[in-house]
Design a protein around this motif. Structure first.
Motif, PDB file in Angstrom:
ATOM      1  N   GLU A 245     -49.292 -49.921  27.796  1.00  0.00           N
ATOM      2  CA  GLU A 245     -48.053 -49.934  28.570  1.00  0.00           C
ATOM      3  C   GLU A 245     -46.918 -50.308  27.629  1.00  0.00           C
ATOM      4  O   GLU A 245     -46.906 -51.389  27.056  1.00  0.00           O
ATOM      5  N   SER A 246     -45.980 -49.382  27.451  1.00  0.00           N
ATOM      6  CA  SER A 246     -44.833 -49.588  26.554  1.00  0.00           C
ATOM      7  C   SER A 246     -45.296 -49.944  25.144  1.00  0.00           C
ATOM      8  O   SER A 246     -44.767 -50.866  24.502  1.00  0.00           O
TER       9      SER A 246
ATOM     10  N   PRO B 107     -45.280 -50.034  21.445  1.00  0.00           N
ATOM     11  CA  PRO B 107     -44.161 -49.751  20.531  1.00  0.00           C
ATOM     12  C   PRO B 107     -44.601 -48.918  19.326  1.00  0.00           C
ATOM     13  O   PRO B 107     -45.413 -49.363  18.503  1.00  0.00           O
TER      14      PRO B 107
ATOM     15  N   SER C 166     -39.551 -38.189  23.629  1.00  0.00           N
ATOM     16  CA  SER C 166     -39.410 -37.983  25.074  1.00  0.00           C
ATOM     17  C   SER C 166     -40.752 -37.886  25.787  1.00  0.00           C
ATOM     18  O   SER C 166     -40.797 -37.827  27.013  1.00  0.00           O
TER      19      SER C 166
ATOM     20  N   ASP D 226     -44.635 -44.027  30.498  1.00  0.00           N
ATOM     21  CA  ASP D 226     -44.594 -45.490  30.437  1.00  0.00           C
ATOM     22  C   ASP D 226     -45.595 -46.069  29.449  1.00  0.00           C
ATOM     23  O   ASP D 226     -45.560 -47.265  29.170  1.00  0.00           O
ATOM     24  N   GLN D 227     -46.492 -45.243  28.934  1.00  0.00           N
ATOM     25  CA  GLN D 227     -47.525 -45.761  28.034  1.00  0.00           C
ATOM     26  C   GLN D 227     -46.995 -46.059  26.635  1.00  0.00           C
ATOM     27  O   GLN D 227     -47.536 -46.919  25.945  1.00  0.00           O
ATOM     28  N   VAL D 228     -45.972 -45.337  26.210  1.00  0.00           N
ATOM     29  CA  VAL D 228     -45.465 -45.476  24.847  1.00  0.00           C
ATOM     30  C   VAL D 228     -43.964 -45.737  24.891  1.00  0.00           C
ATOM     31  O   VAL D 228     -43.240 -45.136  25.685  1.00  0.00           O
ATOM     32  N   SER D 229     -43.528 -46.667  24.038  1.00  0.00           N
ATOM     33  CA  SER D 229     -42.101 -46.924  23.854  1.00  0.00           C
ATOM     34  C   SER D 229     -41.738 -46.472  22.442  1.00  0.00           C
ATOM     35  O   SER D 229     -42.033 -47.163  21.457  1.00  0.00           O
ATOM     36  N   TRP D 230     -41.103 -45.289  22.341  1.00  0.00           N
ATOM     37  CA  TRP D 230     -40.789 -44.699  21.050  1.00  0.00           C
ATOM     38  C   TRP D 230     -39.462 -45.226  20.506  1.00  0.00           C
ATOM     39  O   TRP D 230     -38.544 -45.525  21.263  1.00  0.00           O
ATOM     40  N   ARG D 231     -39.390 -45.291  19.183  1.00  0.00           N
ATOM     41  CA  ARG D 231     -38.131 -45.590  18.507  1.00  0.00           C
ATOM     42  C   ARG D 231     -37.930 -44.517  17.445  1.00  0.00           C
ATOM     43  O   ARG D 231     -38.801 -44.301  16.586  1.00  0.00           O
TER      44      ARG D 231
ATOM     45  N   GLU E 107     -49.378 -55.322  24.713  1.00  0.00           N
ATOM     46  CA  GLU E 107     -49.090 -54.068  25.411  1.00  0.00           C
ATOM     47  C   GLU E 107     -50.336 -53.382  25.943  1.00  0.00           C
ATOM     48  O   GLU E 107     -50.241 -52.425  26.719  1.00  0.00           O
TER      49      GLU E 107
END
Length: 334
Positions: A41-42, A44, A63, A67-72, A255
């Protein structure tokens, strides 16, 4: 017809069975439950691309994942800096290279490798994999293993001091408790250093690592001694299960944990501060934020433990009350 002597025995047997079932339920919920509910979940992660057409591809990858990945989306240089600081668990560098780090918790590295490889394959490419601070099997296990052994070793020393005091009919004084904290810290550190060299002699064992190992051992010993001072041997009901509960939770990145386990257990367990700080030191990242955080938290435990250990226990309060000369004495006349 059952006698009066049989009824209490039967009731005690039933209560013992209920207590056993409750212990199994609590430990199962807190240990295997944390592992059984693992889900990202999220998480990083970073996708890095140089200026130009690849920026559009990077934003397209960012994109995805829900909700599983929080990309930067970053540059290659910034992505690697984020990985060094453990703000992300992996970087996908375009055209296609997966970059992970041996200084990151292995559970985070594993899931990051899977997700980043899948994203690269979605572009129709087989990614090259680069590992910063490469680590072997022992290096992945050692930080959490040494933390758990420090906890058990210091706990055994603290319990032995309590039992020895009961055997001689006298509670250990402040000097004895302070001696126990320091000596347990030194001796357990020696044991941990020996295991470190035995399991993987290539891992560094400089003064910074030794000092951190001593801080871990002394902090654990201080906290345990303080709680044993306040609660007596009953403190083992709290301190003992932590050996089973905390490493299970500290072995995961937050996470991947269910939010309830993340808030109730992971957020405060001392094992995560010791294990992650030690992991960074062993992998040559002394400036990582978790090293400084670990030092502050463990130093706080080391300071709080003696305060608890010096707090007057129930027996001391009762003795003080009994020795008060102006207390009211009830005198009966027969």
């Amino acid at each position: 017809m059952p006698t009066r002597n049989h009824r209490p025995a039967g009731a005690f047997a039933l209560l013992a069975a209920v207590a056993g079932a409750l212990v199994a339920a609590v430990l199962g919920l807190l240990t295997f439950g944390a592992q059984a509910t693992v889900a990202p979940e999220s998480l990083p992660l970073a996708v890095a691309a140089p200026p130009g057409p690849l920026q559009a591809a990077a934003k397209g990858i960012a994109s995805q994942g829900g909700d599983q990945v929080s990309w930067r989306v970053t540059s290659p240089e910034e992505g690697r800096k984020l990985l060094e600081d453990k703000e992300v668990y992996g970087v996908l560098e375009l055209p296609v290279k997966v970059v992970v780090s041996g200084a990151v918790n292995p559970s985070g590295t594993q899931i990051a490798h899977q997700v980043l490889t899948g994203a690269a394959q979605a572009l129709g490419r087989t990614p090259e994999v680069e590992t910063l601070h490469p680590v072997g099997a022992a290096g992945r296990v050692v930080p959490l293993a040494l933390s758990a052994l420090a906890w058990v070793g210091c706990l055994a020393a603290g319990a032995a001091l309590i039992l020895a005091g009961r055997r001689i009919g006298r509670e250990a004084g402040i000097f004895a408790r302070f001696t126990q904290i320091v000596s347990a810290g030194v001796l357990v550190t020696g044991v941990l250093a020996g295991f470190l060299k035995l399991w993987d002699s290539s891992l560094p064992l400089g003064w910074d690592v030794l000092a951190f190992l001593f801080l871990i051992s002394a902090a654990f010993a201080a906290l345990q001694t303080g709680l044993l001072r306040l609660l007596g041997i009953r403190a083992m009901v709290i301190l003992g299960p932590l050996y089973l509960v905390a490493p299970t939770v500290a072995g995961q990145v937050p996470e991947l944990l269910n939010p309830a386990y993340r808030a109730v257990l992971w957020s405060w367990t001392p094992f995560r501060f010791s294990a992650e700080g030690l992991r960074s030191l062993l992998q040559g990242v002394p400036g990582a934020p978790d090293v400084a955080t670990g030092v502050w938290v463990l130093a706080g435990l080391l300071a709080a433990g003696p305060l608890l250990a010096m707090w007057p226990g129930r027996s001391a309060l009762q003795k003080t009350e009994a020795d008060t000369p102006d207390r009211v004495v009830q005198v009966g006349v027969h």
